[in-house]
Design a protein around this motif. Sequence first.
Motif, PDB file in Angstrom:
ATOM      1  N   GLN A  60       3.432   9.857   3.024  1.00 51.07           N
ATOM      2  CA  GLN A  60       4.477   9.062   3.672  1.00 51.07           C
ATOM      3  C   GLN A  60       4.402   7.568   3.361  1.00 51.07           C
ATOM      4  O   GLN A  60       5.351   6.832   3.623  1.00 51.07           O
ATOM      5  CB  GLN A  60       4.423   9.279   5.186  1.00 51.07           C
ATOM      6  N   SER A  61       3.268   7.110   2.820  1.00 53.16           N
ATOM      7  CA  SER A  61       3.168   5.696   2.450  1.00 53.16           C
ATOM      8  C   SER A  61       4.067   5.419   1.254  1.00 53.16           C
ATOM      9  O   SER A  61       4.331   6.318   0.447  1.00 53.16           O
ATOM     10  CB  SER A  61       1.720   5.336   2.092  1.00 53.16           C
ATOM     11  N   PRO A  62       4.559   4.171   1.101  1.00 48.06           N
ATOM     12  CA  PRO A  62       5.368   3.827  -0.078  1.00 48.06           C
ATOM     13  C   PRO A  62       4.593   4.112  -1.359  1.00 48.06           C
ATOM     14  O   PRO A  62       3.395   3.818  -1.448  1.00 48.06           O
ATOM     15  CB  PRO A  62       5.617   2.323   0.098  1.00 48.06           C
ATOM     16  N   TRP A  63       5.293   4.683  -2.340  1.00 49.44           N
ATOM     17  CA  TRP A  63       4.616   5.108  -3.571  1.00 49.44           C
ATOM     18  C   TRP A  63       3.914   3.949  -4.271  1.00 49.44           C
ATOM     19  O   TRP A  63       2.822   4.102  -4.817  1.00 49.44           O
ATOM     20  CB  TRP A  63       5.612   5.783  -4.517  1.00 49.44           C
ATOM     21  N   TRP A  64       4.555   2.753  -4.221  1.00 52.73           N
ATOM     22  CA  TRP A  64       3.968   1.599  -4.912  1.00 52.73           C
ATOM     23  C   TRP A  64       2.665   1.146  -4.253  1.00 52.73           C
ATOM     24  O   TRP A  64       1.743   0.694  -4.925  1.00 52.73           O
ATOM     25  CB  TRP A  64       4.971   0.445  -4.976  1.00 52.73           C
ATOM     26  N   ALA A  65       2.589   1.304  -2.902  1.00 56.99           N
ATOM     27  CA  ALA A  65       1.364   0.919  -2.185  1.00 56.99           C
ATOM     28  C   ALA A  65       0.211   1.872  -2.537  1.00 56.99           C
ATOM     29  O   ALA A  65      -0.931   1.442  -2.751  1.00 56.99           O
ATOM     30  CB  ALA A  65       1.612   0.929  -0.678  1.00 56.99           C
ATOM     31  N   VAL A  66       0.525   3.178  -2.603  1.00 55.89           N
ATOM     32  CA  VAL A  66      -0.491   4.175  -2.974  1.00 55.89           C
ATOM     33  C   VAL A  66      -0.949   3.936  -4.412  1.00 55.89           C
ATOM     34  O   VAL A  66      -2.151   3.962  -4.709  1.00 55.89           O
ATOM     35  CB  VAL A  66       0.068   5.608  -2.816  1.00 55.89           C
ATOM     36  N   LEU A  67       0.017   3.673  -5.294  1.00 57.22           N
ATOM     37  CA  LEU A  67      -0.308   3.443  -6.705  1.00 57.22           C
ATOM     38  C   LEU A  67      -1.175   2.198  -6.878  1.00 57.22           C
ATOM     39  O   LEU A  67      -2.170   2.221  -7.621  1.00 57.22           O
ATOM     40  CB  LEU A  67       0.972   3.307  -7.519  1.00 57.22           C
ATOM     41  N   PHE A  91       0.520   8.168 -13.076  1.00 58.50           N
ATOM     42  CA  PHE A  91       1.154   8.371 -11.773  1.00 58.50           C
ATOM     43  C   PHE A  91       2.657   8.102 -11.814  1.00 58.50           C
ATOM     44  O   PHE A  91       3.426   8.747 -11.087  1.00 58.50           O
ATOM     45  CB  PHE A  91       0.464   7.524 -10.703  1.00 58.50           C
ATOM     46  N   LEU A  92       3.094   7.171 -12.669  1.00 60.32           N
ATOM     47  CA  LEU A  92       4.535   6.947 -12.825  1.00 60.32           C
ATOM     48  C   LEU A  92       5.205   8.184 -13.428  1.00 60.32           C
ATOM     49  O   LEU A  92       6.297   8.582 -13.006  1.00 60.32           O
ATOM     50  CB  LEU A  92       4.795   5.723 -13.706  1.00 60.32           C
ATOM     51  N   LEU A  93       4.553   8.808 -14.407  1.00 59.28           N
ATOM     52  CA  LEU A  93       5.090  10.035 -15.004  1.00 59.28           C
ATOM     53  C   LEU A  93       5.082  11.186 -13.997  1.00 59.28           C
ATOM     54  O   LEU A  93       6.036  11.975 -13.933  1.00 59.28           O
ATOM     55  CB  LEU A  93       4.275  10.421 -16.248  1.00 59.28           C
ATOM     56  N   TYR A  96       7.937  10.569 -11.744  1.00 58.12           N
ATOM     57  CA  TYR A  96       9.206  10.729 -12.453  1.00 58.12           C
ATOM     58  C   TYR A  96       9.580  12.203 -12.605  1.00 58.12           C
ATOM     59  O   TYR A  96      10.753  12.573 -12.535  1.00 58.12           O
ATOM     60  CB  TYR A  96       9.115  10.056 -13.826  1.00 58.12           C
ATOM     61  N   PHE A  97       8.560  13.049 -12.807  1.00 57.71           N
ATOM     62  CA  PHE A  97       8.812  14.481 -12.968  1.00 57.71           C
ATOM     63  C   PHE A  97       8.805  15.243 -11.646  1.00 57.71           C
ATOM     64  O   PHE A  97       8.761  16.479 -11.616  1.00 57.71           O
ATOM     65  CB  PHE A  97       7.787  15.098 -13.931  1.00 57.71           C
ATOM     66  N   GLY A  98       8.821  14.520 -10.534  1.00 52.19           N
ATOM     67  CA  GLY A  98       8.988  15.145  -9.221  1.00 52.19           C
ATOM     68  C   GLY A  98       7.758  15.825  -8.654  1.00 52.19           C
ATOM     69  O   GLY A  98       7.870  16.760  -7.849  1.00 52.19           O
ATOM     70  N   MET A  99       6.563  15.371  -9.053  1.00 51.13           N
ATOM     71  CA  MET A  99       5.320  16.013  -8.586  1.00 51.13           C
ATOM     72  C   MET A  99       4.503  15.094  -7.679  1.00 51.13           C
ATOM     73  O   MET A  99       3.322  15.349  -7.449  1.00 51.13           O
ATOM     74  CB  MET A  99       4.484  16.442  -9.796  1.00 51.13           C
ATOM     75  N   TRP A 100       5.118  14.015  -7.196  1.00 50.07           N
ATOM     76  CA  TRP A 100       4.368  13.008  -6.441  1.00 50.07           C
ATOM     77  C   TRP A 100       3.748  13.585  -5.159  1.00 50.07           C
ATOM     78  O   TRP A 100       2.558  13.418  -4.913  1.00 50.07           O
ATOM     79  CB  TRP A 100       5.271  11.821  -6.096  1.00 50.07           C
TER      80      TRP A 100
END
Length: 299
Positions: A60-67, A91-93, A96-100
């Motif tokens: 639930q955390s923002p993806w950019w914060a986790v990254l 992690f960007l890939l 992008y491919f919907g596996m986050w």
Amino acid sequence: MADFSWLSKFPKMDRSTLLEIRKYLDGTFRDFSREYGDVIESFFDPLLDFLIWFEKLLVQSPWWAVLLSITALVYLASRSWKLSLGVVVSFLLIGYFGMWEDTMRTLSIITVCTLLAIVLGVPIGILMARSNRTQSLVTPILDVMQTMPAFVYLIPVVMLLGIGKVPGVIAVVIYAIPPVIRLTNLGIRLVDKEVLEAATAYGANPMQRLMGVQLPLASPTIMAGINQTIMMALGMVVIASMIGVKGLGQPVLKSITNQYFTLGLFNGLAIVALAIIFDRASQAYAKRSQKHMQGGQHD
């Protein structure tokens, strides 16, 4: 002419006797799980609560914060901008491919399993290093744990705790903990006795020798054990998905049952990316700590 054909047949237990033994063992374990299953399950409730909280935090955390957090941790461990850049690209890939979300779930499970393996495995390794009797008792158990097929771990765990996160974590920890135990024992045993004698001569007690001399000098070997434990835990992800552990393993399992090649390939590559990141970061940290220790010794 005498008949010696019986010599070619291996003597085996009577089938009815074997069935009785199996029924007795299965019934005993089933009764045990019915009687104590709830108690054992309640014992693991804090672990389940922590798992749910940690998974929600990552998902639930923002993806950019986790990254940013993961990249910062990798850089602190490795001090390598190339590896950090590789983490960002990977992690960007993945996103992008919907596996986050699946990757975050897998990351949470692997992190918790690794921490549990370290918390349980390092003390057992220390006990083995301090006692030859303990080593002779624990080593055969580790041999069984490392050679037993991974699917076999799932049977008693599922019978006791059902399906879900906690049974998956327990199965993964059992499968992945032997390397950290073995290499903690080995690392401490390889510490130079002259260094220990010098520490004793300076008045260090056994605990001070352990914390101040043995563990720091054994840390590269222990880190190698942790590295292997992480790799084995990641290898168990797909099998653990069979008992309800959400993450990258479930799409891989789905792709096997439904013959979805691309789905399995993408999620498999995401697991590989996690494995490489963990592997390179832990190896780099071990090398840095070893150089630091050698520099301290030369000083």
